[in-house]
Motif scaffolding. Structure first.
Motif, PDB file in Angstrom:
ATOM      1  N   TYR B 301       0.955  -1.333   0.172  1.00 15.09           N
ATOM      2  CA  TYR B 301      -0.054   0.134  -0.001  1.00 15.09           C
ATOM      3  C   TYR B 301       0.879   1.162   0.128  1.00 15.09           C
ATOM      4  N   ASN B 302       2.108   1.146   0.628  1.00 16.93           N
ATOM      5  CA  ASN B 302       2.890   2.300   0.737  1.00 16.93           C
ATOM      6  C   ASN B 302       3.436   2.813  -0.367  1.00 16.93           C
ATOM      7  N   ALA B 303       3.594   1.765  -1.249  1.00 16.53           N
ATOM      8  CA  ALA B 303       4.416   1.903  -2.463  1.00 16.53           C
ATOM      9  C   ALA B 303       3.544   2.904  -3.259  1.00 16.53           C
ATOM     10  N   GLU B 304       2.321   3.073  -3.021  1.00  9.95           N
ATOM     11  CA  GLU B 304       1.433   4.148  -3.867  1.00  9.95           C
ATOM     12  C   GLU B 304       1.490   5.542  -3.430  1.00  9.95           C
ATOM     13  N   GLY B 305       2.432   5.803  -2.291  1.00  8.42           N
ATOM     14  CA  GLY B 305       2.613   6.958  -1.624  1.00  8.42           C
ATOM     15  C   GLY B 305       3.511   7.809  -2.263  1.00  8.42           C
ATOM     16  N   ARG B 306       3.058   8.958  -2.515  1.00  4.79           N
ATOM     17  CA  ARG B 306       4.179   9.937  -3.552  1.00  4.79           C
ATOM     18  C   ARG B 306       4.077  11.232  -2.291  1.00  4.79           C
ATOM     19  N   VAL B 307       5.243  11.300  -1.666  1.00  4.82           N
ATOM     20  CA  VAL B 307       5.168  12.202  -0.338  1.00  4.82           C
ATOM     21  C   VAL B 307       6.154  13.552  -0.699  1.00  4.82           C
ATOM     22  N   ILE B 395      -4.688  17.505  -0.798  1.00  5.97           N
ATOM     23  CA  ILE B 395      -3.481  16.298  -0.446  1.00  5.97           C
ATOM     24  C   ILE B 395      -3.544  16.369   1.065  1.00  5.97           C
ATOM     25  N   PRO B 396      -3.831  15.089   1.510  1.00 12.63           N
ATOM     26  CA  PRO B 396      -3.722  14.893   3.034  1.00 12.63           C
ATOM     27  C   PRO B 396      -2.522  15.255   3.630  1.00 12.63           C
ATOM     28  N   LEU B 397      -2.527  15.917   4.759  1.00 13.87           N
ATOM     29  CA  LEU B 397      -1.249  16.394   5.494  1.00 13.87           C
ATOM     30  C   LEU B 397      -1.178  15.390   6.860  1.00 13.87           C
ATOM     31  N   VAL B 398      -0.140  14.747   7.226  1.00  8.94           N
ATOM     32  CA  VAL B 398       0.118  14.170   8.202  1.00  8.94           C
ATOM     33  C   VAL B 398       0.796  15.108   9.073  1.00  8.94           C
ATOM     34  N   TYR B 418      10.350   2.714  18.103  1.00  8.70           N
ATOM     35  CA  TYR B 418       9.767   1.706  17.144  1.00  8.70           C
ATOM     36  C   TYR B 418       8.350   1.802  17.368  1.00  8.70           C
ATOM     37  N   THR B 419       7.941   2.043  18.358  1.00 12.54           N
ATOM     38  CA  THR B 419       6.385   2.291  18.681  1.00 12.54           C
ATOM     39  C   THR B 419       5.777   3.368  18.020  1.00 12.54           C
ATOM     40  N   GLY B 420       6.405   4.389  18.373  1.00  9.47           N
ATOM     41  CA  GLY B 420       5.895   5.784  17.668  1.00  9.47           C
ATOM     42  C   GLY B 420       6.045   5.665  16.187  1.00  9.47           C
ATOM     43  N   SER B 421       7.156   5.072  15.519  1.00 11.57           N
ATOM     44  CA  SER B 421       7.496   4.984  14.012  1.00 11.57           C
ATOM     45  C   SER B 421       6.151   4.186  13.486  1.00 11.57           C
ATOM     46  N   MET B 422       5.755   3.070  14.352  1.00  7.26           N
ATOM     47  CA  MET B 422       4.777   2.301  14.038  1.00  7.26           C
ATOM     48  C   MET B 422       3.521   3.027  13.861  1.00  7.26           C
ATOM     49  N   GLN B 423       3.338   3.809  14.987  1.00  7.44           N
ATOM     50  CA  GLN B 423       1.964   4.632  14.947  1.00  7.44           C
ATOM     51  C   GLN B 423       1.679   5.575  13.723  1.00  7.44           C
ATOM     52  N   LEU B 424       3.149   6.194  13.319  1.00  7.07           N
ATOM     53  CA  LEU B 424       3.079   7.150  12.336  1.00  7.07           C
ATOM     54  C   LEU B 424       3.053   6.330  11.086  1.00  7.07           C
ATOM     55  N   LEU B 425       3.724   5.442  10.752  1.00  7.20           N
ATOM     56  CA  LEU B 425       3.618   4.581   9.709  1.00  7.20           C
ATOM     57  C   LEU B 425       1.907   3.983   9.422  1.00  7.20           C
ATOM     58  N   ASP B 426       1.229   3.576  10.610  1.00 11.36           N
ATOM     59  CA  ASP B 426      -0.135   3.311  10.376  1.00 11.36           C
ATOM     60  C   ASP B 426      -0.921   4.384   9.851  1.00 11.36           C
ATOM     61  N   GLU B 427      -0.443   5.818  10.404  1.00 11.67           N
ATOM     62  CA  GLU B 427      -1.315   6.834   9.946  1.00 11.67           C
ATOM     63  C   GLU B 427      -1.425   6.996   8.613  1.00 11.67           C
ATOM     64  N   LEU B 428      -0.064   7.121   8.267  1.00 13.71           N
ATOM     65  CA  LEU B 428       0.376   7.407   6.722  1.00 13.71           C
ATOM     66  C   LEU B 428      -0.341   6.374   5.792  1.00 13.71           C
ATOM     67  N   ASN B 430      -2.912   4.247   6.224  1.00 18.52           N
ATOM     68  CA  ASN B 430      -4.250   4.403   6.507  1.00 18.52           C
ATOM     69  C   ASN B 430      -4.893   5.478   5.439  1.00 18.52           C
ATOM     70  N   ILE B 431      -3.996   6.770   5.455  1.00 19.27           N
ATOM     71  CA  ILE B 431      -4.684   7.768   4.588  1.00 19.27           C
ATOM     72  C   ILE B 431      -4.580   7.345   3.150  1.00 19.27           C
ATOM     73  N   LEU B 432      -3.428   6.161   2.786  1.00 23.07           N
ATOM     74  CA  LEU B 432      -3.449   5.828   1.396  1.00 23.07           C
ATOM     75  C   LEU B 432      -4.511   4.872   1.115  1.00 23.07           C
ATOM     76  N   LEU B 433      -4.790   4.002   2.219  1.00 24.34           N
ATOM     77  CA  LEU B 433      -5.873   2.971   1.907  1.00 24.34           C
ATOM     78  C   LEU B 433      -7.113   3.774   1.918  1.00 24.34           C
ATOM     79  N   ASP B 434      -7.448   4.804   2.693  1.00 28.08           N
ATOM     80  CA  ASP B 434      -8.640   5.696   2.480  1.00 28.08           C
ATOM     81  C   ASP B 434      -9.013   6.139   1.314  1.00 28.08           C
TER      82      ASP B 434
END
Lengths: 462, 450
Positions: B301-307, B395-398, B418-428, B430-434
């Motif tokens: 999913y993340n591979a579709e993110g252009r940031v 364009i959504p902003l995290v 690791y935990t914070g990165s995981m939360q940030l990653l999930d947030e990113l 999920n926006i792409l999924l949405d």
């Protein structure tokens, strides 16, 4: 001076704090520079100028100074536009160390050239900041040269941050507006009005514009909410100016009276009572029988409908105590009345830039024992909120966290708000927001407790 | 590196006193005083109040014409006196502003005179030269941290403690970092520590001089530490507190990037393992394993993110790093503040993943948004000021970094480790999924329905 305080308030602040007592000729010290180290809630001259001029939607506002001045004021106000969005950008000459040493005039004039080449603007306002005032860049000369070179209006705003206070900035902005209007020709038979001192926060101007339309009153120019460079020049065509934010616009109204012979009246559209009174006053001032008749009918109909809707809030708000700390005196006066209309009692009222005569009115309106403050600070606000056991504080962005830390409700009467507080619609929003905050279950859960250490501050009973 | 030569259009940075104020807010019982005109403190208070949702008391010497012409000494002394009376601080941190710097105030002299005249004892006072035109809030932060260390540290020596010097991080992040340090059983001095001072709970009684912050006693002992860990890989050497401690007191220095993403967090854990002389605790190993699991789950999913990434140098370096590790395509990476190290660092980071992208430093949002549009960015990472790109281009902003004006919780958001990165990653992710879920039916219908 009635004795007010036992707390450790700063000596130079003592005369700026008053416990209201009837029949005494007490006056409050106001319109002075803030005491050093007092943690004043005020801003600077530049801020005053910026807030007044910023809502001119198609103007290019260049902040000639270091980046902070521009960064901290970029699009932070909720002034809405019906067209151009230029004003929502923040242009800065971004002065650096070498510009301070060698002077910033060349950079400014090059910056103007760049804007002209890219955007072909009609008007550019150039704001002076603290450092520009010190290094002595000749803004007037740069602007004049650019104006001739490009054949557009380039207007300097003399808003050097330290040269006075926020009110000086209002005047600098008004001077810039006068310069823009210039020597426009006034028609032989002027008609309609200008609305001074509404900044179209959350579309408030549009609400009032709707009322004026219903009454058959032509609005030439709003100053400066949702205005354009061209619309400001139309201002000379009006027969009357109505002034809402007197703090910022009283000066302009006087200038326009002197130069163009346009009379003015003060208005307020905060709360039902003031809105009704202002619309009737306006109609009478225009002196057209037909408009007066329409106004009477309009306010009766609108007010009675609003009154009915307000009733539910009155029941929920009766007896709650209010602390007011806002920018201008006129707004504070309206707020006291508006809260009283909801059955609430103002126990503290203060302003950043209130004037002597406004404080006099506040004294007359407020109950005995109400604390009146000029240019207050978090230390005093905290002490008096505790002392008076206020249930809600009304103020701006910086005051909000203080209220919440004291477990006190808050009403945002700031420039960033997303809902209008003007007119009949605004009166309902006002009551609703007050109710939502004061009567939130959260206060019951956090169990507000007041410090036991504080002595009784005010010796006059409420 | 921006479209206009002589103009900054929509700033992507703030000024030095902002960074200075942030550092002083992380010292125990420290009151901040800005020597300059009233507006500087008011604007900075407003910015910090909306981000942290806390009362931000910062005094001003309220310089006016008189003080500007004849010198601000009287104003500054009056301000010091008043601040001490109202707040009873243990330290007063003074920042200069454009105004005070340009009129050439001798702060040291004025302060010495004041303390001699008033015979005040038991209060420390330090002044930092931080003109608004001298640099961004980023430089202001580290420079002030360095000057604070120089001011307090007088002696070397030996102590088992470790200095942990942090950049502009959320109070939530700092609390998380402290947990990590505790898991390694490391005794530390963390500076500046805003974890309590700028994110206090609802107490029975309000305290206008909040508890917390780096203790002054601990600051004084920093010259004796066994090691310094400095989070600030892009900091100019002359602004680095850790480098000062190394040069003056011979304390070994670990300079690390903001621990967001796998490699940056690994670097932190390796450093801590080295310093503590023990292995990485099991709890952290498990957190790492979970994060790896999350990376695998989301990689397609993340591979579709252009940031598009913007903010201060530490934030953008770390955000680019987590994006590259997780298959996002960074398109534009922009530092608002001027910085000498960030572009080469981004170059080398990009080439280690075989990716090239637009890199900007000392830039503005006008320039960033042009590149964001040109490169087809579909996800933004940075502070709130970029939100106009969401408004204009959809364009959504995290929101990460400082300031975050328009969301709740910026003060407690955790993006490090690791935990914070995981939360940030999930947030990113999920926006792409949405985005995908909102559009795939219509897109496919339009493309293939006959």
């Amino acid at each position: 001076m009635s004795k007010v305080l036992n707390i450790n308030v700063l000596d130079e602040r003592r005369n700026s704090i008053l416990c209201n007592a009837r029949g005494k000729g007490d006056s409050i010290q106001c319109n002075k520079n803030s005491a050093a180290g007092s943690v004043s809630q005020r801003a600077c001259v530049y801020c005053g100028a910026r807030v007044v001029l910023n809502p001119i939607t198609d103007a290019y506002h260049i902040v000639h100074g270091p980046i902070g001045c521009s960064s901290y004021t970029w699009d932070i106000r909720g002034s809405l536009t019906s067209g151009a969005e230029v004003y929502r950008n923040s242009f800065s000459t971004d002065l650096r160390e070498k510009d301070i040493i060698f002077g910033g005039e060349k950079k400014l004039s090059a910056a103007i050239d760049e804007i002209v080449a890219q955007y072909k603007p009609k008007v550019i306002f150039v704001y002076s900041t603290c450092v520009v005032g010190i290094i002595g860049d000749d803004l007037d000369a740069v602007c004049k040269t650019a104006q001739q070179k490009h054949n557009i209006r380039v207007i300097p705003v003399r808003s050097t941050g330290f040269a006075g206070n926020k009110a000086s900035g209002y005047r600098a902005a008004c001077d810039a507006i006068m310069e823009l209007i210039g020597n426009e020709e006034r028609p032989a038979k002027p008609q309609g009005i200008n609305f001074l001192g509404d900044f179209n926060l959350a579309g408030e101007l549009w609400i009032i514009k709707g009322y004026l339309k219903s009454l058959g009153i032509k609005l030439h120019t709003a100053i400066t909410g949702d205005s354009t460079c061209d619309s400001l020049k139309e201002a000379v065509k009006a027969q009357l100016n109505i002034v809402q934010c007197t703090g910022s616009m009283h000066y302009l109204a006087r200038k326009m009276q002197e130069k163009f012979d346009i009379p003015f009246i003060n208005v307020s559209f905060c709360g039902v009572e003031d809105t009704v009174k202002s619309l009737l006053n306006l109609a009478n001032a225009i002196g057209d029988e037909c408009i007066v008749k329409k106004a009477k009918e309009f306010v009766v109909e609108k007010a009675s409908r609003t009154e009915k809707l307000l009733e539910q809030y009155r029941q929920r708000l009766a007896g709650k105590k209010v602390a007011i700390y806002v920018g201008g005196g006129f707004k504070a006066i309206s707020l006291i009345k508006q809260f009283a209309d909801l059955g609430m009692k103002t126990v503290i009222v203060g302003t950043q830039t209130g004037r002597e005569e406004e404080y006099q009115t506040i004294k007359e309106l407020a109950d005995e024992g109400t604390i009146i403050l000029d240019d207050s600070n978090p230390f005093e606000l905290e002490a008096f909120i505790k002392e008076k056991q206020a249930d809600i504080l009304v103020g701006g962005v910086k005051e909000r966290p203080l209220a919440y830390k004291l477990c006190v409700a808050f009403l945002d009467h700031n420039h960033e708000r997303k809902h209008p507080l003007s007119g009949f619609e605004g009166a309902l929003n006002f009551a609703q927001e007050t109710d939502l905050s004061v009567n939130s279950p959260v206060w019951g859960l956090v169990k507000r407790k007041w410090g036991e250490t504080d002595e009784k501050l005010c010796q006059s009973e409420c | 590196m921006r479209n206009f030569v002589n103009l900054n259009v929509n700033p992507c940075n703030m000024c030095m006193p902002m960074g200075a104020a942030g550092v002083f807010k992380g010292i125990e019982h420290c009151m901040v005083l800005m020597h300059g005109s009233q507006g500087c403190s008011t604007y900075i208070r407003r910015h910090m109040a909306t981000h942290y949702n806390e009362p931000i008391d910062i005094a001003s010497s309220s310089l006016n014409e008189k003080g500007t012409v004849y010198g601000g000494s009287a104003n500054l002394k009056k301000a010091l006196k008043n601040v001490i009376k109202l707040y009873r601080p243990r330290v007063v941190g003074i920042t200069t502003t454009c105004l005070a710097e340009t009129i050439g105030e001798d702060l040291g002299g004025i302060i010495n005179e004041f303390f001699a005249e008033e015979k005040i004892k038991g209060i420390d006072c330090l002044a930092v030269s931080s003109p608004g035109y001298g640099g961004s809030q980023y430089k202001g932060h580290y420079y002030t941290a360095r000057k604070t260390v120089e001011h307090f540290v007088k002696n070397g020596g030996k102590s088992p403690k470790v200095n942990v010097i942090v950049g502009s991080m959320s109070p939530g992040d700092i609390r998380h970092l402290k947990e990590i340090l505790s898991l390694f059983d490391i005794a530390y001095t963390l500076f500046p520590d805003i974890s309590e001072t700028l994110d206090g709970g609802c107490q029975e009684y309000y305290n206008r001089m909040p508890e917390g912050g780096t203790p002054i006693s601990a600051l004084k002992e920093m010259g004796k530490a066994a090691a310094t860990l400095e989070i600030g890989a892009m900091v100019a050497d002359e602004d680095s507190p850790g480098l000062y401690l190394k040069e003056a007191y011979g304390i070994p220095l670990y300079r690390l990037p903001l621990p967001i993403g796998l490699q940056n967090t690994d670097a932190l854990m390796e450093a801590l393992a080295g310093i503590s002389g023990r292995g990485v605790p099991m709890k952290i190993r498990k957190e790492r394993a979970r994060y790896l699991d999350a990376m695998i789950d989301a990689h397609k999913y993340n591979a579709e993110g252009r940031v598009g990434i913007f903010g201060d140098p530490e934030l953008i370096y770390a955000a680019t790093s987590i994006c590259l590790e997780n298959c996002f395509t960074p398109c534009v990476v922009a530092s608002g503040p001027a910085n000498g190290k960030i572009l080469p660092a981004l170059d080398s980071l990009g080439s280690s993943f075989n990716r090239d992208f637009i890199k900007l430093a000392d830039t503005d949002f006008e320039t960033i948004s042009k590149h964001v549009q040109d490169t087809g960015v579909n996800l933004l990472i940075g502070p709130s000021d970029g939100a106009f790109m969401t408004e204009k281009f959809g364009i959504p902003l995290v929101r990460t970094g400082f300031p975050v004006h328009d969301r709740m919780g910026a003060q407690r958001k955790v993006v490090i480790g690791y935990t914070g990165s995981m939360q940030l990653l999930d947030e990113l992710t999920n926006i792409l999924l949405d985005q995908k879920h909102q559009t795939f039916r219509a897109n496919l219908h339009k493309a293939y329905w006959r």
